[in-house]
Design a protein around this motif. Structure first.
Motif, mmCIF file in Angstrom:
data_model
loop_
_atom_site.group_PDB
_atom_site.id
_atom_site.type_symbol
_atom_site.label_atom_id
_atom_site.label_comp_id
_atom_site.label_asym_id
_atom_site.label_seq_id
_atom_site.Cartn_x
_atom_site.Cartn_y
_atom_site.Cartn_z
ATOM 1 N N LEU A 130 -8.446 12.401 -6.611
ATOM 2 C CA LEU A 130 -9.474 12.421 -7.582
ATOM 3 C C LEU A 130 -10.637 12.624 -6.508
ATOM 4 C CD1 LEU A 130 -10.716 11.760 -9.966
ATOM 5 C CD2 LEU A 130 -10.975 9.368 -9.561
ATOM 6 N N PRO A 131 -10.944 11.964 -5.353
ATOM 7 C CA PRO A 131 -12.075 12.312 -4.790
ATOM 8 C C PRO A 131 -12.445 13.805 -4.349
ATOM 9 C CG PRO A 131 -10.877 10.424 -3.916
ATOM 10 C CD PRO A 131 -9.997 10.997 -4.852
ATOM 11 N N TYR A 132 -11.198 14.538 -4.201
ATOM 12 C CA TYR A 132 -11.448 15.813 -3.731
ATOM 13 C C TYR A 132 -11.646 16.596 -5.021
ATOM 14 C CZ TYR A 132 -9.150 14.553 0.627
ATOM 15 O OH TYR A 132 -8.809 13.904 1.739
ATOM 16 N N TRP A 133 -11.273 16.332 -6.019
ATOM 17 C CA TRP A 133 -11.501 17.188 -7.548
ATOM 18 C C TRP A 133 -13.156 16.771 -7.691
ATOM 19 C CZ3 TRP A 133 -7.081 14.751 -10.972
ATOM 20 C CH2 TRP A 133 -5.742 15.241 -10.507
ATOM 21 N N LEU A 134 -13.537 15.592 -7.433
ATOM 22 C CA LEU A 134 -15.015 15.371 -7.605
ATOM 23 C C LEU A 134 -16.004 16.124 -6.566
ATOM 24 C CD1 LEU A 134 -14.628 11.691 -8.637
ATOM 25 C CD2 LEU A 134 -14.714 13.756 -10.229
ATOM 26 N N GLY A 135 -15.534 16.539 -5.497
ATOM 27 C CA GLY A 135 -16.319 17.229 -4.463
ATOM 28 C C GLY A 135 -16.513 16.242 -3.209
ATOM 29 N N GLY A 136 -15.869 15.385 -3.166
ATOM 30 C CA GLY A 136 -16.020 14.297 -1.931
ATOM 31 C C GLY A 136 -15.290 14.999 -0.846
ATOM 32 N N GLY A 137 -15.708 14.699 0.379
ATOM 33 C CA GLY A 137 -15.435 15.133 1.612
ATOM 34 C C GLY A 137 -14.295 14.208 2.075
ATOM 35 N N ALA A 138 -13.582 14.730 3.290
ATOM 36 C CA ALA A 138 -12.386 13.909 3.862
ATOM 37 C C ALA A 138 -12.949 12.503 4.323
ATOM 38 C CB ALA A 138 -11.683 14.570 4.910
ATOM 39 N N ASP A 139 -14.388 12.534 4.908
ATOM 40 C CA ASP A 139 -14.555 11.470 5.576
ATOM 41 C C ASP A 139 -14.928 10.229 4.334
ATOM 42 O OD1 ASP A 139 -16.596 12.704 4.008
ATOM 43 O OD2 ASP A 139 -18.440 12.076 5.406
ATOM 44 N N ILE A 140 -14.772 10.381 3.210
ATOM 45 C CA ILE A 140 -15.039 9.210 2.271
ATOM 46 C C ILE A 140 -13.851 9.232 1.210
ATOM 47 C CG2 ILE A 140 -17.460 9.217 2.207
ATOM 48 C CD1 ILE A 140 -17.457 10.807 -0.380
ATOM 49 N N ALA A 141 -13.188 10.266 1.266
ATOM 50 C CA ALA A 141 -11.850 10.464 0.247
ATOM 51 C C ALA A 141 -10.886 9.184 0.252
ATOM 52 C CB ALA A 141 -11.108 11.655 0.641
ATOM 53 N N HIS A 142 -10.347 8.677 1.361
ATOM 54 C CA HIS A 142 -9.692 7.664 1.413
ATOM 55 C C HIS A 142 -9.986 6.357 0.859
ATOM 56 C CE1 HIS A 142 -6.364 4.799 2.998
ATOM 57 N NE2 HIS A 142 -7.418 4.193 3.545
ATOM 58 N N ASP A 143 -11.305 5.859 1.322
ATOM 59 C CA ASP A 143 -11.945 4.711 0.822
ATOM 60 C C ASP A 143 -12.243 5.032 -0.644
ATOM 61 O OD1 ASP A 143 -11.960 3.401 3.083
ATOM 62 O OD2 ASP A 143 -13.872 3.691 3.346
ATOM 63 N N ALA A 144 -12.589 6.078 -1.228
ATOM 64 C CA ALA A 144 -12.806 6.352 -2.456
ATOM 65 C C ALA A 144 -11.608 6.271 -3.389
ATOM 66 C CB ALA A 144 -13.504 7.754 -2.766
ATOM 67 N N VAL A 198 -15.906 -11.709 5.309
ATOM 68 C CA VAL A 198 -15.161 -12.634 6.015
ATOM 69 C C VAL A 198 -13.745 -12.069 6.617
ATOM 70 C CG1 VAL A 198 -14.088 -14.869 5.927
ATOM 71 C CG2 VAL A 198 -16.011 -14.567 4.793
ATOM 72 N N MET A 199 -13.200 -11.349 5.299
ATOM 73 C CA MET A 199 -11.883 -10.653 5.835
ATOM 74 C C MET A 199 -11.996 -9.327 6.295
ATOM 75 S SD MET A 199 -9.542 -12.183 2.592
ATOM 76 C CE MET A 199 -8.077 -11.643 3.414
ATOM 77 N N HIS A 200 -13.227 -8.845 6.166
ATOM 78 C CA HIS A 200 -13.614 -7.471 6.782
ATOM 79 C C HIS A 200 -12.791 -6.380 6.482
ATOM 80 C CE1 HIS A 200 -16.063 -9.756 9.785
ATOM 81 N NE2 HIS A 200 -14.795 -10.295 10.011
ATOM 82 N N LEU A 201 -12.584 -6.301 4.857
ATOM 83 C CA LEU A 201 -12.188 -5.317 4.122
ATOM 84 C C LEU A 201 -12.725 -4.235 3.591
ATOM 85 C CD1 LEU A 201 -9.302 -7.445 2.406
ATOM 86 C CD2 LEU A 201 -9.085 -6.126 4.194
ATOM 87 N N GLY A 202 -14.261 -4.306 3.721
ATOM 88 C CA GLY A 202 -14.951 -3.166 3.531
ATOM 89 C C GLY A 202 -15.020 -2.664 1.905
ATOM 90 N N VAL A 203 -14.702 -1.402 1.796
ATOM 91 C CA VAL A 203 -14.710 -0.992 0.418
ATOM 92 C C VAL A 203 -13.656 -1.538 -0.440
ATOM 93 C CG1 VAL A 203 -14.432 1.271 -0.938
ATOM 94 C CG2 VAL A 203 -15.820 1.204 0.671
ATOM 95 N N MET A 204 -12.559 -1.686 0.207
ATOM 96 C CA MET A 204 -11.347 -2.140 -0.374
ATOM 97 C C MET A 204 -11.404 -3.616 -0.904
ATOM 98 S SD MET A 204 -7.329 -2.538 0.784
ATOM 99 C CE MET A 204 -7.717 -3.585 2.071
#
Length: 459
Positions: A130-144, A198-204
């Motif tokens: 999905l992130p690649y379909w939407l035009g996102g780059g590899a730098d944000i695709a995993h988190d997205a 606290v748990m440092h999970l970021g986007v997840m």
């Protein structure tokens, strides 16, 4: 469970008692205020997510922003399905037929359960690419991808909450959904802080926190609708459940245009995201934050729209077409006035609104400029929001959906594609403001001509 004064006034509608202008205004206000609060707190959940993630940097913000329009797509499908059944409940409540209202509720629970499972299966198939379909780059695709996956796994609970809340609102109870929305927002703050910082999970962590808040809210709202509601409680049924195809057919008739509209409108938002994506991560993040900030300003319109759907639905169910048109005009006028004021506040406080969301100066300045463009379109945006809710309450969804789609695809996206080349994100938001003004004019024309009422009479 409810507000005593509004309960009395709603009963007056069902019993055919006369209602003066002050009674109507009091009823609109008493139903709108809790619903406005519920709408605002729902948006605050996304606002808080965006603010917390915004402090993780531009890439984290862009990751959520990239898939946000897609999550809205599936969220809007759940709302459409809920309204297909809850509008029928409003009609039966208006007719004092609580037994049939509960029967419709049962059918809604069965059908939306199957739909939510189907949505989850589809999302499991598409979340990686999905992130690649939407035009996102590899730098944000995993988190997205990860954010999208976790969020959509909560879809069955989100749909259960949506259906239960819609049923309570259409029965005239706006207070319980409002209180639960506030509770969900507070839980979202706690859970997000815990998982992100606290748990440092970021986007997840943002996705997990929101999903848990939705789960708790769904349990609470379902309890009040299924167990506690005097009109809707399934425990009050003395007759065995039997399948009535007409309830599902009517739900499809109401919800199908809404679902198609939601799909194509969200598809348009996805296309808009694809127009913005080549402008860079700063533009993606600024666009996402500006949308989140603006949503705080138009939520009062959706709150008043909830009241309009309930009042129009119950008035028609009670056979009170004499006051139905009055409620329609009064709610639309109130929505336009309040959102005009919100537009002024958004223009003035745009720097502060964006400053809460991100510390990055480039993102903040670009977002402020977008919000100040959009501020001028808020009154006409209100006209389209509340008028659409009026039509939904009447069960008239096909033509309003067509108006929304024509305006979005033929006006906004065309202008956005043209203006983005020379003016960047500012051009995209200029196109949005022009389109919302045009859409409002279309809906006001349909409302004041009264065609929707003539269609209802024919039915």
């Amino acid at each position: 469970m409810g507000n005593r004064k509004s309960d009395i006034l709603l009963a007056a509608i069902r019993e055919g008692m006369p209602m003066g202008t002050n009674d109507k205004l009091n009823l609109i206000v008493s139903l709108s205020i809790p619903s406005i609060l519920a709408q605002i707190t729902s948006v605050l959940m996304f606002f808080i997510d965006a603010s917390m993630v915004g402090h993780l940097g531009a890439e984290a913000s862009a990751a959520i922003g990239l898939v946000e329009s897609t999550t809205w797509l599936f969220g809007s499908l759940t709302s459409a399905a809920s309204m297909g059944f809850s509008v029928q409940v409003a009609h039966f409540v208006g007719a004092n037929d609580f037994q049939r209202a509960r029967q419709v509720f049962r059918h809604g629970l069965v059908c939306t359960s199957f739909l939510s499972v189907f949505i989850v299966i589809v999302c499991l198939l598409i979340y990686r690419p999905l992130p690649y379909w939407l035009g996102g780059g590899a730098d944000i695709a995993h988190d997205a991808s990860l954010y999208f996956l976790i969020f959509v796994l909560s879809t069955p609970f989100f749909m259960f909450k949506s259906l239960s809340g819609a049923m309570l609102k259409c029965s005239g109870n706006m207070r319980i959904p409002s209180i639960i929305s506030v509770t969900m927002c507070l839980l979202d703050v706690v859970f997000n802080y815990l998982f992100i910082f606290v748990m440092h999970l970021g986007v997840m962590g943002a996705a997990i926190g929101s999903a848990l808040a939705i789960f708790v809210a769904a349990c609470l709202e379902g309890y009040f609708a299924i167990v506690r509601s005097e009109m809707l409680s399934l425990l009050r049924d003395n007759e065995p459940f039997r399948w009535v195809p007409d309830y599902v057919k009517n739900a499809l008739k109401i919800a199908s245009p809404m679902a198609l509209q939601s799909t194509l409108m969200s598809g348009a938002q996805i296309v808009s995201t694809m127009i913005v994506a080549p402008l860079g991560n700063f533009a993606i993040a600024a666009n996402t934050f500006a949308i989140t900030a603006e949503s705080l300003c138009y939520m009062p319109g959706y709150g008043i729209g909830d009241a309009a759907t309930t009042l129009v639905g119950q008035s028609l169910g009670a056979g009170r077409r004499d006051i139905c048109r009055s409620f329609a005009h009064m709610t639309v006028g109130m929505g336009m006035c309040i959102m005009a004021l919100m537009g002024v506040l958004m223009f003035v406080f745009a720097p502060e609104m964006m400053g809460v969301l991100t510390p990055v100066a480039e993102i903040r300045d670009l977002g402020v400029h977008c919000l100040r463009i959009e501020a001028f379109a808020e009154p006409m945006f209100a006209a389209s929001i509340v008028s659409y809710s009026v039509f939904v309450g009447a069960g008239d969804t096909l033509r309003p959906a067509t108006l929304n789609l024509v305006s979005m695809w033929c006006v906004r996206l065309t202008l956005a594609a043209l203006l983005a080349r020379d003016y960047g994100l500012t051009g995209v938001w200029t196109a949005m403001a022009i389109e919302l003004t045009f859409r409002g004019a279309l809906f006001l024309t349909r409302l004041w001509r009264g065609k929707w009422m003539r269609d209802v009479v024919k039915k």
